[in-house]
Write a protein that holds these residues in place. Structure first.
Motif, PDB file in Angstrom:
ATOM      1  N   ALA A   2       0.830  -1.209   0.000  1.00  0.00           N
ATOM      2  CA  ALA A   2       0.000   0.000   0.000  1.00  0.00           C
ATOM      3  C   ALA A   2       0.861   1.254   0.000  1.00  0.00           C
ATOM      4  O   ALA A   2       1.975   1.258   0.512  1.00  0.00           O
ATOM      5  CB  ALA A   2      -0.902  -0.002   1.224  1.00  0.00           C
ATOM      6  N   LYS A   3       0.319   2.309  -0.591  1.00  0.00           N
ATOM      7  CA  LYS A   3       1.030   3.587  -0.626  1.00  0.00           C
ATOM      8  C   LYS A   3       0.928   4.283   0.729  1.00  0.00           C
ATOM      9  O   LYS A   3      -0.071   4.159   1.429  1.00  0.00           O
ATOM     10  CB  LYS A   3       0.437   4.489  -1.705  1.00  0.00           C
ATOM     11  CG  LYS A   3       0.700   3.990  -3.095  1.00  0.00           C
ATOM     12  CD  LYS A   3       0.269   5.034  -4.094  1.00  0.00           C
ATOM     13  CE  LYS A   3       0.604   4.565  -5.472  1.00  0.00           C
ATOM     14  NZ  LYS A   3       1.695   5.308  -6.043  1.00  0.00           N
ATOM     15  N   ILE A   4       1.952   5.042   1.073  1.00  0.00           N
ATOM     16  CA  ILE A   4       1.942   5.833   2.309  1.00  0.00           C
ATOM     17  C   ILE A   4       1.063   7.052   2.077  1.00  0.00           C
ATOM     18  O   ILE A   4       1.202   7.738   1.046  1.00  0.00           O
ATOM     19  CB  ILE A   4       3.374   6.259   2.700  1.00  0.00           C
ATOM     20  CG1 ILE A   4       4.208   5.020   3.018  1.00  0.00           C
ATOM     21  CG2 ILE A   4       3.347   7.242   3.864  1.00  0.00           C
ATOM     22  CD1 ILE A   4       5.676   5.317   3.259  1.00  0.00           C
ATOM     23  N   HIS A   5       0.162   7.306   3.006  1.00  0.00           N
ATOM     24  CA  HIS A   5      -0.736   8.456   2.881  1.00  0.00           C
ATOM     25  C   HIS A   5      -1.106   8.990   4.260  1.00  0.00           C
ATOM     26  O   HIS A   5      -0.991   8.278   5.265  1.00  0.00           O
ATOM     27  CB  HIS A   5      -1.991   8.069   2.103  1.00  0.00           C
ATOM     28  CG  HIS A   5      -2.806   7.011   2.803  1.00  0.00           C
ATOM     29  ND1 HIS A   5      -2.479   5.679   2.757  1.00  0.00           N
ATOM     30  CD2 HIS A   5      -3.906   7.110   3.580  1.00  0.00           C
ATOM     31  CE1 HIS A   5      -3.355   4.988   3.477  1.00  0.00           C
ATOM     32  NE2 HIS A   5      -4.232   5.837   3.997  1.00  0.00           N
TER      33      HIS A   5
END
Length: 148
Positions: A2-5
């Protein structure tokens, strides 16, 4: 992977609430500590259903200034420290400014407060951390906070 957000505000508050609020007793602890720090020498604690339905703390402390009531429910707002140097000389039970914001983010809160300098008090109601009512009210000096 998952992307860091950045998490949204509601999720951040619920995580913070989980760190501060382990159970109804931790809410009582935080609110009673606020009363003691406000100089109260009379504190009444009311609970229903083990604190799951209602927690009400009534004190005769100094109260909260009208123009500071909304700030009391913001994260990291506190009257107990001003700079990092203050961390070395704490004389209060709490100082982080997390408790009221965390409690309000996961419950319905009504706060009624008045200082000795004011002829009337302030009532503020929050649901899920959002202010839904703020009005003037007749009340004694001190603070009544109800959490449901």
């Amino acid at each position: 992977m998952a992307k860091i957000h950045l998490l949204d505000y509601e999720t951040i508050n619920k995580i913070a609430a989980g760190e501060v609020i382990e159970s109804p007793k931790s809410i009582v602890k935080e609110l009673v500590e606020n009363s003691i720090d406000a100089g109260a020498d009379e504190i009444t604690v009311e609970i229903k259903n083990g604190g799951k339905s209602l927690i009400r703390i009534t004190d005769n402390g100094k109260g909260i200034e009208k123009d500071e009531v909304e700030d009391a429910f913001k994260r990291h707002c506190t009257s107990k420290i001003s700079t990092s140097d203050d961390l070395n000389s704490l004389y209060t039970l709490g100082f982080r400014g997390e408790a009221l914001a965390s409690i309000a983010s996961v419950s319905h809160v009504e706060l009624i407060t008045r200082t000795a300098d004011d002829s009337y008090g302030t009532k503020i109601t929050l649901t899920g951390g959002e202010i839904v009512l703020k009005e003037d009210i007749g009340c004694p000096v001190g603070t009544i906070i109800t959490v449901t």
